[in-house]
Each structure stands twice: as C-alpha cells, then as structure tokens.
Design a protein around this motif. Structure first.
Motif, PDB file in Angstrom:
ATOM      1  N   PRO A   7       0.827  -1.186   0.044  1.00  0.00           N
ATOM      2  CA  PRO A   7      -0.123   0.058   0.137  1.00  0.00           C
ATOM      3  C   PRO A   7       0.769   1.195  -0.034  1.00  0.00           C
ATOM      4  O   PRO A   7       0.485   2.092  -0.553  1.00  0.00           O
ATOM      5  CB  PRO A   7      -0.878  -0.114   1.305  1.00  0.00           C
ATOM      6  N   GLU A   8       1.973   1.323   0.792  1.00  0.00           N
ATOM      7  CA  GLU A   8       2.807   2.461   0.771  1.00  0.00           C
ATOM      8  C   GLU A   8       3.492   2.628  -0.559  1.00  0.00           C
ATOM      9  O   GLU A   8       3.396   3.756  -1.146  1.00  0.00           O
ATOM     10  CB  GLU A   8       4.094   2.233   1.811  1.00  0.00           C
ATOM     11  N   ASP A   9       3.942   1.780  -1.329  1.00  0.00           N
ATOM     12  CA  ASP A   9       4.591   1.905  -2.518  1.00  0.00           C
ATOM     13  C   ASP A   9       3.289   2.207  -3.669  1.00  0.00           C
ATOM     14  O   ASP A   9       3.774   2.920  -4.602  1.00  0.00           O
ATOM     15  CB  ASP A   9       5.160   0.412  -2.962  1.00  0.00           C
ATOM     16  N   LEU A  10       2.458   1.812  -3.364  1.00  0.00           N
ATOM     17  CA  LEU A  10       1.063   2.361  -4.352  1.00  0.00           C
ATOM     18  C   LEU A  10       0.843   3.693  -4.171  1.00  0.00           C
ATOM     19  O   LEU A  10       0.522   4.421  -5.064  1.00  0.00           O
ATOM     20  CB  LEU A  10      -0.163   1.313  -4.214  1.00  0.00           C
ATOM     21  N   ALA A  11       0.748   4.168  -2.971  1.00  0.00           N
ATOM     22  CA  ALA A  11       0.454   5.577  -2.519  1.00  0.00           C
ATOM     23  C   ALA A  11       1.946   6.355  -3.101  1.00  0.00           C
ATOM     24  O   ALA A  11       1.326   7.552  -3.581  1.00  0.00           O
ATOM     25  CB  ALA A  11       0.624   5.734  -1.121  1.00  0.00           C
ATOM     26  N   ASN A  12       2.872   5.961  -3.076  1.00  0.00           N
ATOM     27  CA  ASN A  12       4.057   6.774  -3.558  1.00  0.00           C
ATOM     28  C   ASN A  12       4.065   6.817  -5.005  1.00  0.00           C
ATOM     29  O   ASN A  12       4.469   7.678  -5.510  1.00  0.00           O
ATOM     30  CB  ASN A  12       5.308   6.055  -3.232  1.00  0.00           C
ATOM     31  N   GLU A  13       3.593   5.619  -5.549  1.00  0.00           N
ATOM     32  CA  GLU A  13       3.580   5.580  -7.029  1.00  0.00           C
ATOM     33  C   GLU A  13       2.705   6.505  -7.514  1.00  0.00           C
ATOM     34  O   GLU A  13       2.587   7.430  -8.477  1.00  0.00           O
ATOM     35  CB  GLU A  13       3.255   4.090  -7.727  1.00  0.00           C
ATOM     36  N   GLY A  14       1.282   6.683  -6.871  1.00  0.00           N
ATOM     37  CA  GLY A  14       0.350   7.641  -7.236  1.00  0.00           C
ATOM     38  C   GLY A  14       0.924   9.235  -7.110  1.00  0.00           C
ATOM     39  O   GLY A  14       0.523  10.091  -7.974  1.00  0.00           O
ATOM     40  N   LYS A  15       1.870   9.185  -5.950  1.00  0.00           N
ATOM     41  CA  LYS A  15       2.071  10.947  -5.842  1.00  0.00           C
ATOM     42  C   LYS A  15       3.117  10.958  -6.811  1.00  0.00           C
ATOM     43  O   LYS A  15       3.269  12.048  -7.524  1.00  0.00           O
ATOM     44  CB  LYS A  15       2.602  10.703  -4.366  1.00  0.00           C
ATOM     45  N   GLN A  16       4.148  10.161  -7.060  1.00  0.00           N
ATOM     46  CA  GLN A  16       5.071  10.423  -8.031  1.00  0.00           C
ATOM     47  C   GLN A  16       4.531  10.500  -9.499  1.00  0.00           C
ATOM     48  O   GLN A  16       4.902  11.551 -10.209  1.00  0.00           O
ATOM     49  CB  GLN A  16       6.100   9.157  -8.205  1.00  0.00           C
ATOM     50  N   MET A  17       3.603   9.924  -9.808  1.00  0.00           N
ATOM     51  CA  MET A  17       2.768   9.726 -11.274  1.00  0.00           C
ATOM     52  C   MET A  17       1.557  10.810 -11.184  1.00  0.00           C
ATOM     53  O   MET A  17       1.126  11.093 -12.333  1.00  0.00           O
ATOM     54  CB  MET A  17       2.684   8.436 -11.762  1.00  0.00           C
ATOM     55  N   LYS A  18       1.231  11.471 -10.256  1.00  0.00           N
ATOM     56  CA  LYS A  18       0.182  12.259 -10.205  1.00  0.00           C
ATOM     57  C   LYS A  18      -1.127  11.796 -10.686  1.00  0.00           C
ATOM     58  O   LYS A  18      -1.938  12.286 -11.420  1.00  0.00           O
ATOM     59  CB  LYS A  18       0.288  13.304 -10.649  1.00  0.00           C
ATOM     60  N   HIS A  19      -1.282  10.279 -10.133  1.00  0.00           N
ATOM     61  CA  HIS A  19      -2.743   9.638 -10.356  1.00  0.00           C
ATOM     62  C   HIS A  19      -3.224   8.911  -9.402  1.00  0.00           C
ATOM     63  O   HIS A  19      -2.528   8.795  -8.301  1.00  0.00           O
ATOM     64  CB  HIS A  19      -2.640   9.072 -11.700  1.00  0.00           C
ATOM     65  N   CYS A  20      -4.269   8.154  -9.437  1.00  0.00           N
ATOM     66  CA  CYS A  20      -5.173   7.546  -8.207  1.00  0.00           C
ATOM     67  C   CYS A  20      -4.572   5.905  -8.383  1.00  0.00           C
ATOM     68  O   CYS A  20      -5.740   5.182  -7.854  1.00  0.00           O
ATOM     69  CB  CYS A  20      -6.404   7.741  -8.293  1.00  0.00           C
ATOM     70  N   VAL A  21      -3.483   5.522  -8.435  1.00  0.00           N
ATOM     71  CA  VAL A  21      -3.307   4.133  -8.637  1.00  0.00           C
ATOM     72  C   VAL A  21      -3.482   3.396  -7.022  1.00  0.00           C
ATOM     73  O   VAL A  21      -3.882   2.286  -7.096  1.00  0.00           O
ATOM     74  CB  VAL A  21      -2.022   3.592  -8.895  1.00  0.00           C
ATOM     75  N   ALA A  22      -3.300   4.323  -6.075  1.00  0.00           N
ATOM     76  CA  ALA A  22      -3.625   3.907  -4.802  1.00  0.00           C
ATOM     77  C   ALA A  22      -4.916   3.214  -4.488  1.00  0.00           C
ATOM     78  O   ALA A  22      -5.039   2.655  -3.669  1.00  0.00           O
ATOM     79  CB  ALA A  22      -3.003   4.928  -3.742  1.00  0.00           C
ATOM     80  N   SER A  23      -5.922   3.683  -5.534  1.00  0.00           N
ATOM     81  CA  SER A  23      -7.530   3.172  -5.236  1.00  0.00           C
ATOM     82  C   SER A  23      -7.308   1.800  -5.550  1.00  0.00           C
ATOM     83  O   SER A  23      -8.473   1.390  -5.117  1.00  0.00           O
ATOM     84  CB  SER A  23      -8.268   4.099  -6.038  1.00  0.00           C
ATOM     85  N   TYR A  24      -6.462   1.038  -6.227  1.00  0.00           N
ATOM     86  CA  TYR A  24      -6.230  -0.246  -6.513  1.00  0.00           C
ATOM     87  C   TYR A  24      -5.821  -1.054  -5.075  1.00  0.00           C
ATOM     88  O   TYR A  24      -5.673  -2.271  -5.463  1.00  0.00           O
ATOM     89  CB  TYR A  24      -5.638  -0.415  -7.723  1.00  0.00           C
ATOM     90  N   THR A  25      -5.448  -0.421  -4.126  1.00  0.00           N
ATOM     91  CA  THR A  25      -4.786  -1.160  -3.121  1.00  0.00           C
ATOM     92  C   THR A  25      -5.571  -2.438  -2.481  1.00  0.00           C
ATOM     93  O   THR A  25      -4.795  -3.422  -2.510  1.00  0.00           O
ATOM     94  CB  THR A  25      -4.626  -0.231  -1.746  1.00  0.00           C
ATOM     95  N   ARG A  26      -6.848  -2.515  -2.248  1.00  0.00           N
ATOM     96  CA  ARG A  26      -7.410  -3.644  -1.841  1.00  0.00           C
ATOM     97  C   ARG A  26      -7.308  -4.837  -2.918  1.00  0.00           C
ATOM     98  O   ARG A  26      -7.281  -6.081  -2.568  1.00  0.00           O
ATOM     99  CB  ARG A  26      -9.038  -3.083  -1.797  1.00  0.00           C
ATOM    100  N   ARG A  27      -7.723  -4.470  -4.246  1.00  0.00           N
ATOM    101  CA  ARG A  27      -7.414  -5.414  -5.362  1.00  0.00           C
ATOM    102  C   ARG A  27      -5.940  -6.038  -5.415  1.00  0.00           C
ATOM    103  O   ARG A  27      -5.913  -7.132  -5.648  1.00  0.00           O
ATOM    104  CB  ARG A  27      -7.779  -4.921  -6.872  1.00  0.00           C
ATOM    105  N   VAL A  28      -4.993  -5.161  -5.201  1.00  0.00           N
ATOM    106  CA  VAL A  28      -3.580  -5.662  -5.308  1.00  0.00           C
ATOM    107  C   VAL A  28      -3.478  -6.734  -4.064  1.00  0.00           C
ATOM    108  O   VAL A  28      -2.965  -7.867  -4.157  1.00  0.00           O
ATOM    109  CB  VAL A  28      -2.749  -4.448  -5.082  1.00  0.00           C
TER     110      VAL A  28
END
Length: 74
Positions: A7-28
């Motif tokens: 989840p932390e890496d997903l949040a960091n990816e979202g911040k770095q790339m400026k999109h909402c990939v962290a919303s997929y945390t549960r599915r991941v």
C-alpha cells in the motif's frame, strides 16, 4: 519493470505519477490486480487484471497525470 506490491508503494507511485493508482490497493492485496512501474523509455504505471490466478489483460497503461503512453513506449 518494477512490481508495486505494498500500500505504501502504491501511494508513492500515485504521488510520483500524479494519479490515483492507490485506489487499487484492495485489489492488489487480494491478488486481483498487479501494478508495475516502468522507467524507460517513459515513466508509466501499468495495471494488470488477474482472475483465478490468471492474467486476463491490462487495465491501463498511464504516464504522469494519466497521459497515454507514447507510441513505441512498450
């Protein structure tokens, strides 16, 4: 390509790339979705759908701010 697993890496990816990939945390976490980061030739976040342990296709391939990938990037 680098897998994004926590989840932390997903949040960091979202911040770095400026999109909402962290919303997929549960599915991941449930093994229904894999997320990868590609650095070159352009930074991209790649989402892959999983069903019953089998890759069923990619969901999205997005650059910074959800821009589409450049031709030939993959």
């Amino acid at each position: 390509m680098i897998p994004i697993l926590t989840p932390e890496d997903l949040a960091n990816e979202g911040k770095q790339m400026k999109h909402c990939v962290a919303s997929y945390t549960r599915r991941v976490q449930e093994g229904q979705y894999f997320v990868y980061h590609m650095h070159s030739p352009q930074p991209l976040t790649i989402g892959v759908n999983i069903r019953n342990g089998v890759i069923t296709g990619h969901d999205q391939i997005k650059g910074v701010r959800n821009h589409t990938s450049e031709k030939g990037a993959l």
